[in-house]
Write a protein that holds these residues in place. Structure first.
Motif, PDB file in Angstrom:
ATOM      1  N   THR A 345       0.847  -1.186   0.000  1.00 31.67           N
ATOM      2  CA  THR A 345       0.000   0.000   0.000  1.00 31.67           C
ATOM      3  C   THR A 345       0.885   1.239   0.000  1.00 31.67           C
ATOM      4  N   ALA A 346       0.652   2.140  -0.939  1.00 39.73           N
ATOM      5  CA  ALA A 346       1.445   3.360  -1.043  1.00 39.73           C
ATOM      6  C   ALA A 346       0.510   4.543  -1.232  1.00 39.73           C
ATOM      7  N   GLY A 347       0.907   5.697  -0.680  1.00 34.08           N
ATOM      8  CA  GLY A 347       0.059   6.864  -0.832  1.00 34.08           C
ATOM      9  C   GLY A 347       0.621   8.091  -0.156  1.00 34.08           C
ATOM     10  N   ILE A 348      -0.207   9.132  -0.111  1.00 37.63           N
ATOM     11  CA  ILE A 348       0.148  10.379   0.560  1.00 37.63           C
ATOM     12  C   ILE A 348      -1.013  10.800   1.451  1.00 37.63           C
ATOM     13  N   ASP A 349      -0.717  11.538   2.512  1.00 31.92           N
ATOM     14  CA  ASP A 349      -1.754  12.145   3.342  1.00 31.92           C
ATOM     15  C   ASP A 349      -1.302  13.535   3.769  1.00 31.92           C
ATOM     16  N   TRP A 350      -2.250  14.359   4.127  1.00 31.77           N
ATOM     17  CA  TRP A 350      -1.935  15.724   4.525  1.00 31.77           C
ATOM     18  C   TRP A 350      -3.024  16.241   5.456  1.00 31.77           C
ATOM     19  N   ALA A 351      -2.685  17.254   6.237  1.00 36.81           N
ATOM     20  CA  ALA A 351      -3.661  17.869   7.143  1.00 36.81           C
ATOM     21  C   ALA A 351      -3.200  19.273   7.514  1.00 36.81           C
ATOM     22  N   TYR A 352      -4.156  20.187   7.539  1.00 38.03           N
ATOM     23  CA  TYR A 352      -3.932  21.549   8.027  1.00 38.03           C
ATOM     24  C   TYR A 352      -4.824  21.752   9.244  1.00 38.03           C
ATOM     25  N   ASP A 353      -4.219  22.134  10.379  1.00 40.20           N
ATOM     26  CA  ASP A 353      -4.945  22.332  11.636  1.00 40.20           C
ATOM     27  C   ASP A 353      -4.828  23.783  12.071  1.00 40.20           C
ATOM     28  N   ASP A 354      -5.970  24.374  12.397  1.00 47.07           N
ATOM     29  CA  ASP A 354      -6.025  25.753  12.875  1.00 47.07           C
ATOM     30  C   ASP A 354      -6.594  25.749  14.290  1.00 47.07           C
ATOM     31  N   TYR A 355      -5.804  26.210  15.260  1.00 46.79           N
ATOM     32  CA  TYR A 355      -6.186  26.192  16.670  1.00 46.79           C
ATOM     33  C   TYR A 355      -6.489  27.619  17.140  1.00 46.79           C
ATOM     34  N   ARG A 356      -7.537  27.725  17.958  1.00 43.14           N
ATOM     35  CA  ARG A 356      -7.918  29.037  18.478  1.00 43.14           C
ATOM     36  C   ARG A 356      -8.295  28.898  19.953  1.00 43.14           C
ATOM     37  N   VAL A 357      -7.729  29.771  20.795  1.00 45.73           N
ATOM     38  CA  VAL A 357      -8.005  29.772  22.232  1.00 45.73           C
ATOM     39  C   VAL A 357      -8.479  31.161  22.626  1.00 45.73           C
ATOM     40  N   ASP A 358      -9.699  31.249  23.141  1.00 43.75           N
ATOM     41  CA  ASP A 358     -10.290  32.521  23.568  1.00 43.75           C
ATOM     42  C   ASP A 358     -10.542  32.432  25.067  1.00 43.75           C
ATOM     43  N   ASN A 359      -9.876  33.292  25.852  1.00 41.74           N
ATOM     44  CA  ASN A 359     -10.052  33.248  27.312  1.00 41.74           C
ATOM     45  C   ASN A 359     -11.008  34.316  27.830  1.00 41.74           C
ATOM     46  N   TYR A 360     -11.747  34.957  26.933  1.00 38.79           N
ATOM     47  CA  TYR A 360     -12.774  35.946  27.289  1.00 38.79           C
ATOM     48  C   TYR A 360     -12.230  37.090  28.156  1.00 38.79           C
ATOM     49  N   GLY A 361     -10.975  37.437  27.926  1.00 38.51           N
ATOM     50  CA  GLY A 361     -10.408  38.594  28.611  1.00 38.51           C
ATOM     51  C   GLY A 361      -9.819  38.313  29.974  1.00 38.51           C
ATOM     52  N   ASP A 362      -9.736  37.046  30.388  1.00 43.98           N
ATOM     53  CA  ASP A 362      -9.133  36.735  31.681  1.00 43.98           C
ATOM     54  C   ASP A 362      -7.624  36.925  31.662  1.00 43.98           C
ATOM     55  N   ARG A 363      -7.025  36.890  30.484  1.00 43.09           N
ATOM     56  CA  ARG A 363      -5.596  37.114  30.303  1.00 43.09           C
ATOM     57  C   ARG A 363      -5.401  37.938  29.036  1.00 43.09           C
ATOM     58  N   ALA A 364      -4.268  38.618  28.942  1.00 41.14           N
ATOM     59  CA  ALA A 364      -3.922  39.347  27.719  1.00 41.14           C
ATOM     60  C   ALA A 364      -2.714  38.654  27.083  1.00 41.14           C
ATOM     61  N   PRO A 365      -2.801  38.338  25.800  1.00 38.69           N
ATOM     62  CA  PRO A 365      -3.926  38.615  24.906  1.00 38.69           C
ATOM     63  C   PRO A 365      -5.108  37.684  25.146  1.00 38.69           C
ATOM     64  N   ARG A 366      -6.264  38.158  24.729  1.00 39.74           N
ATOM     65  CA  ARG A 366      -7.477  37.368  24.918  1.00 39.74           C
ATOM     66  C   ARG A 366      -7.476  36.129  24.028  1.00 39.74           C
ATOM     67  N   ILE A 367      -6.961  36.275  22.811  1.00 38.30           N
ATOM     68  CA  ILE A 367      -7.039  35.182  21.841  1.00 38.30           C
ATOM     69  C   ILE A 367      -5.636  34.736  21.431  1.00 38.30           C
ATOM     70  N   HIS A 368      -5.407  33.434  21.500  1.00 38.32           N
ATOM     71  CA  HIS A 368      -4.193  32.819  20.969  1.00 38.32           C
ATOM     72  C   HIS A 368      -4.582  31.983  19.746  1.00 38.32           C
ATOM     73  N   THR A 369      -3.837  32.099  18.678  1.00 32.49           N
ATOM     74  CA  THR A 369      -4.054  31.246  17.506  1.00 32.49           C
ATOM     75  C   THR A 369      -2.729  30.594  17.120  1.00 32.49           C
ATOM     76  N   LEU A 370      -2.801  29.372  16.641  1.00 30.02           N
ATOM     77  CA  LEU A 370      -1.634  28.657  16.153  1.00 30.02           C
ATOM     78  C   LEU A 370      -2.086  27.697  15.069  1.00 30.02           C
ATOM     79  N   GLU A 371      -1.121  27.178  14.299  1.00 33.58           N
ATOM     80  CA  GLU A 371      -1.484  26.298  13.199  1.00 33.58           C
ATOM     81  C   GLU A 371      -0.363  25.313  12.906  1.00 33.58           C
TER      82      GLU A 371
END
Length: 664
Positions: A345-371
């Motif tokens: 069995t031979a092939g390729i696979d791929w994935a793009y992940d987008d992460y978002r963290v919103d703490n509703y202002g309990d910390r600054a910055p409020r929103i962290h994003t990573l990918e």
């Protein structure tokens, strides 16, 4: 050592693949009078036999018997797997003490994300939709997916072809159950059919109940069942081709304690929490494959969300409001070639992940994003030779890019190699050995911890990709009505992601290791079966015993299960039960760190299933879980920790459930 292992495995893989291809011509030669042993157990139907190398298979028959409401009950008969306690969203599986984020977890081939926060699971799997489960431990195949550090977990959901009886073109199923001790009411409704090349399947499921009580009668707050889910599949077959569009949705929405996998301060206060999962996938496969052309293609989009917007920060602001979201788009294309002795069995696979963290202002910055972005190529060969030797071996090459919440970018490329060889030295008896070296890329880790981090928190400039190595060897026996397996395993995880708040970095954790053995045995007498398993796992970090703090790796010690199923045909009745046992975990390393010992426990579960003689489409199921009303907590849960007043989150006491299923 690592380079030597990669070199050896790569040479074994190359040699096996080349030998198999050259053997294809020999396979077409005239038959001789040579004696060929009975098929051995390691490789079957073009893939590894999971159980033959210490893994676990939960079959459709097992699911029908168990009628599981959560993953604790789903894996109740398997000593290699432990599940943390509490409400459904808090349940995380650990294989040999390694948390599920360290395995390549997939549902119908769609990869599942890492654990967002160690107080909750990485995904909500509703057993009502499941057809079967495979847990491949240790040296996983190259086509198991990216990041198979300690193995792979493959969930497969039901579809129209699984539900339709012979000659039936459409049908439906309705299920209803009621349980004591907070289990409450659960119901499902499914419709399915086939017509003119089309097939369809639609299923809805929901459960609603109250908090359960442990064996001592203490109510465990925030544990009420509150799941809702839907599964739809639409397939079409034409001229040797098949396409299938599937959508899966699950939601758990109820009031929960702030950290669902622990009893913090014996606090009863609960807060709204919603955990949702959405998956849309499109799959192509061939229904008329040839030796050279047996393709599959998959594209998918997923969205997982953990939503807690109404938590009062009070004296514990670090536990504050948060919204965690992961969006993923990915795909896979592969082809299976049939050669003389096996398949490639031979092939390729791929994935793009987008992460978002919103703490509703309990910390600054409020929103962290990573990918993260990953693309990989793989080849895996599985071969059965006439001399009693079987080989499964493969390679992967992956490239990954990680962009953190500060815009810092990391990228690298790595290779993974695996190989498993078995030899049937006598009919029905074989020995096997396997090894793998796996490149895991940049581990995001428990990104939910970012909700409590401020702008000073960063990624270690020297952050390295993680790696894993596995070694396993053992013995299999298969003598008709009984089978047995003994597997020794040694898994090492290097460089996993760790959010070190003392130094203010996402950095590489010290090395983890789990080593030990698992023993399985099954005996069948036609109308019934008896099975048992025993697992001993020693789990360490940097050479020291791991503490039971509910993290990426947990101590499990000695665990055993015993089960029996018996059919009574004259009454259309099936009865059985399961015994779960866990040995005591103690030692100075626990008490000196402020932890209590893990006391030993034994849990007995019974069931009965009856089909009325004149109504074969109706099934009544009675289950009694924790018959002896044992007060216990599962091995991957917390124990008491004096410095923080963390207490065990106990499992449910005696629970009786009556269910009715009707097909039409």
């Amino acid at each position: 050592m690592k380079q030597r292992l990669i070199f050896v495995l790569a040479n074994v893989s190359t040699l096996a693949l080349a030998s198999a291809l050259s053997a294809q011509d020999l396979a077409t030669a005239p038959e001789t009078d040579s004696v060929v042993l009975a098929p051995i157990t390691l490789v079957a139907d073009g893939r590894e036999n999971v159980e033959a190398t210490g893994g676990i298979t939960v079959t459709p028959e097992d699911i029908e018997v168990l009628q599981p409401v959560d993953v604790s009950e789903l894996f109740a008969r398997d000593s290699a797997i432990t599940v943390s306690g509490g409400a459904g969203p808090s349940k995380r599986i650990h294989v040999f003490g390694m948390e599920q984020s360290n395995l390549a977890v997939s549902v119908d081939g769609v990869p599942q994300g890492v654990t967002s926060w160690h107080h909750t699971g990485s995904n909500v799997i509703d057993p009502a939709f499941l057809k079967s489960v495979e847990v491949e431990v240790g040296a996983a195949a190259a086509d198991s997916g990216f990041g198979a550090a300690a193995g792979a977990v493959r969930y497969e959901t039901v579809g129209a072809q699984d539900m339709l009886a012979d000659g039936q073109t459409q049908g439906g199923r309705v299920g209803l159950s009621y349980g004591t001790n907070g289990r409450g009411v659960a119901g499902s409704l499914a419709g399915y059919g086939i017509h003119a090349g089309f097939d369809w399947f639609v299923m809805l499921h929901a459960a609603d109940g109250d908090n359960y009580e442990n064996g001592d009668g203490r109510e465990m707050p925030g544990t009420a069942p509150a799941t809702q889910g839907a599964l739809t599949k639409l397939g079409y077959e034409f001229e040797g081709h098949r396409v299938e569009l599937a959508y899966e949705y699950s939601k758990d929405d109820d009031d929960r304690v702030i950290k669902m996998n622990m009893d913090l301060d014996h606090a009863d206060e609960v807060f709204p929490l919603k955990v949702t999962r959405n998956t849309l996938s499109l799959k192509y496969s061939s229904t008329a494959p040839t030796d050279a052309w047996d393709p599959e293609a998959l594209v998918y989009v997923t969205r997982n969300e953990y939503w807690r917007p109404n938590y009062a920060t009070g004296a514990r602001p670090v536990n504050g409001d948060m919204d965690l979201e992961v969006k993923t788009i990915g795909g896979e294309m592969k082809n299976t070639y049939t050669t003389g002795p096996g398949t490639i069995t031979a092939g390729i696979d791929w994935a793009y992940d987008d992460y978002r963290v919103d703490n509703y202002g309990d910390r600054a910055p409020r929103i962290h994003t990573l990918e993260t972005m990953q693309i990989g190529a793989f080849v895996q060969g599985r071969f059965e030779f006439d001399n009693g030797i079987d080989v499964s071996t493969g390679l992967r090459l992956d490239h990954q890019r990680f962009t953190d919440w500060n815009g810092e970018r990391f990228s690298d490329t790595g290779a993974s190699v695996n190989g498993t060889v078995s030899y049937e030295f006598s009919e029905g008896y074989e020995v096997f050995a396997g090894a793998s070296q796996t490149w895991l890329g940049y581990q995001v880790g428990e990104f939910g911890l970012l909700h409590a981090r401020d702008e000073s928190f960063a990624t270690d400039p020297g952050y390295d990709p993680a790696e894993a190595s596995n070694i396993k060897l053992g013995l299999n026996a298969n003598q008709g009505n009984w089978t047995g397996n003994l597997t020794f395993f040694d898994t090492r995880l290097k460089g996993l992601g760790e959010y070190d708040t003392e130094i203010g970095y996402l950095t590489n954790a010290d090395d983890y290791r789990s080593k030990g053995f698992t023993l399985q045995g099954n005996y069948s007498w036609g109308s019934g079966r008896l099975g048992t398993s025993f697992t001993k796992a020693d789990v360490t970090q940097n050479g020291e015993d791991v503490l039971p703090n509910g993290g990426t790796v947990v101590p499990v010690g000695n665990i055993a299960t015993l089960y029996v199923d018996q059919e009574i045909p004259q009454y259309n009745l099936k009865v059985g039960g399961t015994i779960e046992w866990a040995g005591k975990l103690d030692g100075d390393y626990l008490t000196e760190a402020g932890f209590d010992d893990h006391e030993s426990y034994t849990v007995v579960n019974l069931y009965g299933e009856w089909r009325p003689q004149n109504y074969e489409n109706v099934v009544l199921h009675l289950g009694v879980d924790n018959l002896l009303d044992e007060t216990y907590y599962e091995r991957s849960s917390y124990v008491q920790y004096d410095a923080r007043s963390v207490y065990p989150l106990y499992a449910p006491g005696r629970t009786v459930t009556l269910g009715l299923t009707m097909d039409f």
